[in-house]
Design a protein around this motif. Structure first.
Motif, PDB file in Angstrom:
ATOM      1  N   SER A 112     -12.169  -9.730   3.521  1.00 29.39           N
ATOM      2  CA  SER A 112     -10.942  -9.714   4.321  1.00 29.39           C
ATOM      3  C   SER A 112     -10.193  -8.395   4.152  1.00 29.39           C
ATOM      4  N   LYS A 113     -10.599  -7.607   3.164  1.00 26.00           N
ATOM      5  CA  LYS A 113     -10.017  -6.289   2.924  1.00 26.00           C
ATOM      6  C   LYS A 113     -11.103  -5.258   3.205  1.00 26.00           C
ATOM      7  N   LYS A 114     -10.886  -4.443   4.211  1.00 27.96           N
ATOM      8  CA  LYS A 114     -11.951  -3.574   4.733  1.00 27.96           C
ATOM      9  C   LYS A 114     -11.758  -2.112   4.372  1.00 27.96           C
ATOM     10  N   ILE A 115     -12.878  -1.400   4.350  1.00 31.00           N
ATOM     11  CA  ILE A 115     -12.846   0.051   4.400  1.00 31.00           C
ATOM     12  C   ILE A 115     -13.717   0.455   5.589  1.00 31.00           C
ATOM     13  N   SER A 116     -13.446   1.619   6.142  1.00 33.38           N
ATOM     14  CA  SER A 116     -14.225   2.134   7.271  1.00 33.38           C
ATOM     15  C   SER A 116     -14.994   3.354   6.808  1.00 33.38           C
ATOM     16  N   ILE A 117     -16.248   3.454   7.231  1.00 30.94           N
ATOM     17  CA  ILE A 117     -17.056   4.610   6.865  1.00 30.94           C
ATOM     18  C   ILE A 117     -17.881   5.027   8.078  1.00 30.94           C
ATOM     19  N   PHE A 118     -17.760   6.305   8.438  1.00 34.30           N
ATOM     20  CA  PHE A 118     -18.492   6.787   9.609  1.00 34.30           C
ATOM     21  C   PHE A 118     -18.878   8.240   9.419  1.00 34.30           C
ATOM     22  N   GLY A 119     -19.567   8.778  10.405  1.00 38.49           N
ATOM     23  CA  GLY A 119     -20.107  10.125  10.276  1.00 38.49           C
ATOM     24  C   GLY A 119     -21.565  10.059   9.871  1.00 38.49           C
ATOM     25  N   GLN A 120     -21.983  10.942   8.989  1.00 41.75           N
ATOM     26  CA  GLN A 120     -23.386  11.091   8.640  1.00 41.75           C
ATOM     27  C   GLN A 120     -23.834  10.129   7.524  1.00 41.75           C
ATOM     28  N   VAL A 121     -23.762   8.817   7.855  1.00 38.64           N
ATOM     29  CA  VAL A 121     -24.340   7.780   7.009  1.00 38.64           C
ATOM     30  C   VAL A 121     -25.278   6.945   7.868  1.00 38.64           C
ATOM     31  N   GLN A 122     -26.185   6.235   7.223  1.00 40.44           N
ATOM     32  CA  GLN A 122     -27.203   5.491   7.960  1.00 40.44           C
ATOM     33  C   GLN A 122     -26.635   4.308   8.747  1.00 40.44           C
ATOM     34  N   LYS A 123     -25.616   3.634   8.178  1.00 33.03           N
ATOM     35  CA  LYS A 123     -25.060   2.440   8.825  1.00 33.03           C
ATOM     36  C   LYS A 123     -23.535   2.532   8.866  1.00 33.03           C
ATOM     37  N   PRO A 124     -22.997   3.365   9.776  1.00 36.01           N
ATOM     38  CA  PRO A 124     -21.539   3.484   9.859  1.00 36.01           C
ATOM     39  C   PRO A 124     -20.895   2.178  10.319  1.00 36.01           C
ATOM     40  N   GLY A 125     -19.647   1.988   9.926  1.00 33.06           N
ATOM     41  CA  GLY A 125     -18.922   0.786  10.336  1.00 33.06           C
ATOM     42  C   GLY A 125     -17.913   0.394   9.285  1.00 33.06           C
ATOM     43  N   THR A 126     -17.661  -0.915   9.167  1.00 38.05           N
ATOM     44  CA  THR A 126     -16.702  -1.411   8.179  1.00 38.05           C
ATOM     45  C   THR A 126     -17.442  -2.133   7.063  1.00 38.05           C
ATOM     46  N   LEU A 127     -16.867  -2.059   5.877  1.00 40.20           N
ATOM     47  CA  LEU A 127     -17.434  -2.714   4.704  1.00 40.20           C
ATOM     48  C   LEU A 127     -16.362  -3.560   4.049  1.00 40.20           C
ATOM     49  N   GLY A 128     -16.781  -4.672   3.445  1.00 42.06           N
ATOM     50  CA  GLY A 128     -15.862  -5.449   2.631  1.00 42.06           C
ATOM     51  C   GLY A 128     -15.588  -4.724   1.330  1.00 42.06           C
ATOM     52  N   TYR A 129     -14.350  -4.792   0.870  1.00 40.36           N
ATOM     53  CA  TYR A 129     -13.958  -4.117  -0.359  1.00 40.36           C
ATOM     54  C   TYR A 129     -14.463  -4.891  -1.580  1.00 40.36           C
ATOM     55  N   VAL A 130     -14.937  -4.159  -2.564  1.00 41.12           N
ATOM     56  CA  VAL A 130     -15.335  -4.732  -3.842  1.00 41.12           C
ATOM     57  C   VAL A 130     -14.426  -4.141  -4.913  1.00 41.12           C
ATOM     58  N   ASP A 131     -13.874  -4.978  -5.756  1.00 41.04           N
ATOM     59  CA  ASP A 131     -12.960  -4.507  -6.796  1.00 41.04           C
ATOM     60  C   ASP A 131     -13.640  -3.433  -7.650  1.00 41.04           C
ATOM     61  N   GLY A 132     -12.980  -2.290  -7.783  1.00 40.68           N
ATOM     62  CA  GLY A 132     -13.544  -1.194  -8.555  1.00 40.68           C
ATOM     63  C   GLY A 132     -14.546  -0.349  -7.788  1.00 40.68           C
ATOM     64  N   MET A 133     -14.618  -0.513  -6.469  1.00 40.01           N
ATOM     65  CA  MET A 133     -15.593   0.218  -5.654  1.00 40.01           C
ATOM     66  C   MET A 133     -15.371   1.727  -5.734  1.00 40.01           C
ATOM     67  N   THR A 134     -16.464   2.462  -5.929  1.00 37.02           N
ATOM     68  CA  THR A 134     -16.411   3.916  -5.948  1.00 37.02           C
ATOM     69  C   THR A 134     -16.922   4.474  -4.626  1.00 37.02           C
ATOM     70  N   ILE A 135     -16.672   5.755  -4.397  1.00 36.15           N
ATOM     71  CA  ILE A 135     -17.148   6.403  -3.177  1.00 36.15           C
ATOM     72  C   ILE A 135     -18.669   6.393  -3.111  1.00 36.15           C
ATOM     73  N   VAL A 136     -19.324   6.542  -4.259  1.00 38.45           N
ATOM     74  CA  VAL A 136     -20.795   6.518  -4.294  1.00 38.45           C
ATOM     75  C   VAL A 136     -21.301   5.147  -3.862  1.00 38.45           C
TER      76      VAL A 136
END
Length: 197
Positions: A112-136
């Protein structure tokens, strides 16, 4: 001309030409404390009842904001923190089912808490947030970089009310242990630019 060649040679020796410049260390590198831990539809979490493995399982919050728990039936979880849900399940189990039940909840993904990732990645779109999630981890969940990604120039936009911050993150350098990690917040927008050469 010789001066330019000498500068380019020096930069190349330092590994800076290949990564698009020196890693930008001007970003927060401490784990993020999630302020709003309330649960919402789609969130995934594990419930463990000590010494009652038959009651321990993984759950997903349905569209109505509830889960169905053994013995006690429907539990409304949307808008409540994990601690509040723990307390309710503990109280209801203690009401004629178990003696002094010990209940714990571990959230595995805040869908229910999203991040957005786009550009030069294989599967751009929205991801569910995971506690402690890093950029990697975020880029990994998006399928990883494409072959054209500028891996050390990843842009993160973070908006909190009227405050907007932008960070340039050297993800490849982080993966190689050469730069401090960067922790994602819910709502972050991650853009992976295309490399110039």
């Amino acid at each position: 001309m010789l001066g330019r060649v000498a500068i380019a040679t020096a930069l190349s020796a330092l590994g800076l030409l290949a990564c698009g410049g020196p890693p930008d260390q001007n970003y927060p590198s401490e784990p993020v404390t999630l302020v709003d831990t309330s649960l919402g539809a789609g969130d995934l979490f594990d419930i463990r009842v000590y010494r009652n493995e038959e009651l321990s399982a993984s759950y997903s919050v349905n569209a109505e904001g509830t889960i169905s728990f053994p013995l006690i039936g429907e539990v409304v979880v949307a808008g409540k923190t994990p601690e509040q849900v723990e307390s309710e399940i503990r109280t209801r189990l203690a009401d004629g089912y178990l003696v002094d039940p010990q209940v714990s909840i571990l959230v595995t993904e805040y869908r229910s808490k999203k991040i957005s990732i786009f550009g030069q990645v294989q599967k751009p779109g929205t991801l569910g947030y995971v506690d402690g999630m890093t950029i990697v981890e975020a880029i990994s969940r998006a399928g990883g970089f494409t072959g054209m990604a500028s891996k050390n120039s990843v842009k993160v936009t973070r908006i909190a009310g009227d405050d907007k911050k932008r960070f340039t993150i050297p993800v490849e350098a982080i993966g190689q242990g050469q730069a401090a990690n960067f922790f994602i917040r819910p709502g972050d927008i991650v853009f992976v630019p295309e490399r110039l050469f």
